[in-house]
Design a protein around this motif. Structure first.
Motif, PDB file in Angstrom:
ATOM      1  N   CYS A 116     -27.429  37.521 -29.869  1.00 19.92           N
ATOM      2  CA  CYS A 116     -28.303  37.184 -31.284  1.00 19.92           C
ATOM      3  C   CYS A 116     -27.851  35.652 -31.579  1.00 19.92           C
ATOM      4  O   CYS A 116     -26.859  35.325 -31.556  1.00 19.92           O
ATOM      5  CB  CYS A 116     -27.599  38.035 -31.994  1.00 19.92           C
ATOM      6  N   CYS A 163     -25.502  36.190 -35.127  1.00 19.85           N
ATOM      7  CA  CYS A 163     -24.112  36.666 -35.129  1.00 19.85           C
ATOM      8  C   CYS A 163     -23.504  36.689 -33.767  1.00 19.85           C
ATOM      9  O   CYS A 163     -22.392  36.981 -33.688  1.00 19.85           O
ATOM     10  CB  CYS A 163     -24.306  37.871 -35.886  1.00 19.85           C
ATOM     11  N   CYS A 195     -30.682  43.094 -32.570  1.00 15.01           N
ATOM     12  CA  CYS A 195     -29.030  42.968 -32.411  1.00 15.01           C
ATOM     13  C   CYS A 195     -28.657  44.207 -33.156  1.00 15.01           C
ATOM     14  O   CYS A 195     -29.145  44.652 -34.230  1.00 15.01           O
ATOM     15  CB  CYS A 195     -28.946  41.755 -33.313  1.00 15.01           C
ATOM     16  N   CYS A 222     -26.677  42.830 -36.706  1.00 15.34           N
ATOM     17  CA  CYS A 222     -27.262  42.372 -37.849  1.00 15.34           C
ATOM     18  C   CYS A 222     -28.708  43.013 -37.976  1.00 15.34           C
ATOM     19  O   CYS A 222     -29.444  42.473 -38.774  1.00 15.34           O
ATOM     20  CB  CYS A 222     -26.999  41.052 -37.972  1.00 15.34           C
TER      21      CYS A 222
HETATM   22 ZN   LIG Z   1     -27.033  39.497 -35.014  1.00 13.58          ZN
END
Ligand SMILES: [Zn+2]
Length: 185
Positions: free
Chosen positions: A148, A151, A164, A167
């Protein structure tokens, strides 16, 4: 004691100097190589090992390789080619280039649409020299693991997109059929 290649039966040292490690055997107090390889004398453990010789043949046109994307530009991605697969890696990584025209059959205006920095890809080699020219057009080829961009969590393949799990961000790639992280239904 350099990195000379030894053959089975070659004398390495006496047992009092270095104890026999993997790839060696002892005969009358003398440590000898049991395999073809490169001897390594470990000073800390006073042990000698013979490391098996790795295949160093260069990939040739038509071979499939895996690599990590180390740079992305509009027209090309630079790939650190690691090996024929994740378990059969080269001693030293090779440089590969993935041109925008070789990523997908679709028309795209920038490499960034389909490939990101840090992606692990599976690609076909198109030439017989360095840098390796790569293609990911086949359905089995493309990104096999991606993180991702927000994050850093490993993206999970859900239907045709990458999601992801942390998130919930959805990202687009040229995803391989062999993508490694697949969502459970
Ligand atoms: Zn993420």
């Amino acid at each position: 004691m350099g990195s000379n290649i030894v053959l089975p039966g070659d004398y390495l040292c006496v047992e009092e100097e270095f104890s026999p490690g993997s790839g060696t055997y002892v005969e009358d107090g003398k440590v000898r190589a049991a395999i073809i390889g490169v001897p390594s004398f470990d000073m800390a453990s006073r042990r000698v090992n013979v490391k098996p010789f790795k295949r160093i043949a260069l990939p040739k046109a038509g071979d499939v390789v895996v690599g990590e994307v180390t740079m992305v530009k509009d027209e090309v991605a630079v790939v650190k080619v690691l090996g024929f697969d994740l378990y059969n890696t080269f001693k030293n990584p090779l440089t590969g280039l993935l041109h925008i025209s070789q990523i997908t059959e679709q028309r795209i205006s920038s490499v960034y649409e389909m490939i990101a920095l840090g992606d692990l890809i599976k690609a076909k080699v198109l030439n017989n020299y360095l840098p390796l020219l790569l293609s990911t057009k086949d359905p089995k080829l493309g990104v096999i693991l991606a993180k991702c961009s927000k994050c850093g969590a490993i993206l999970v393949k859900k239907n045709d997109s990458l999601v992801c799990p942390s998130c919930r961000r959805v990202e687009r790639r040229k995803v391989s059929m062999d993508y490694l992280a697949v969502a459970r239904r």
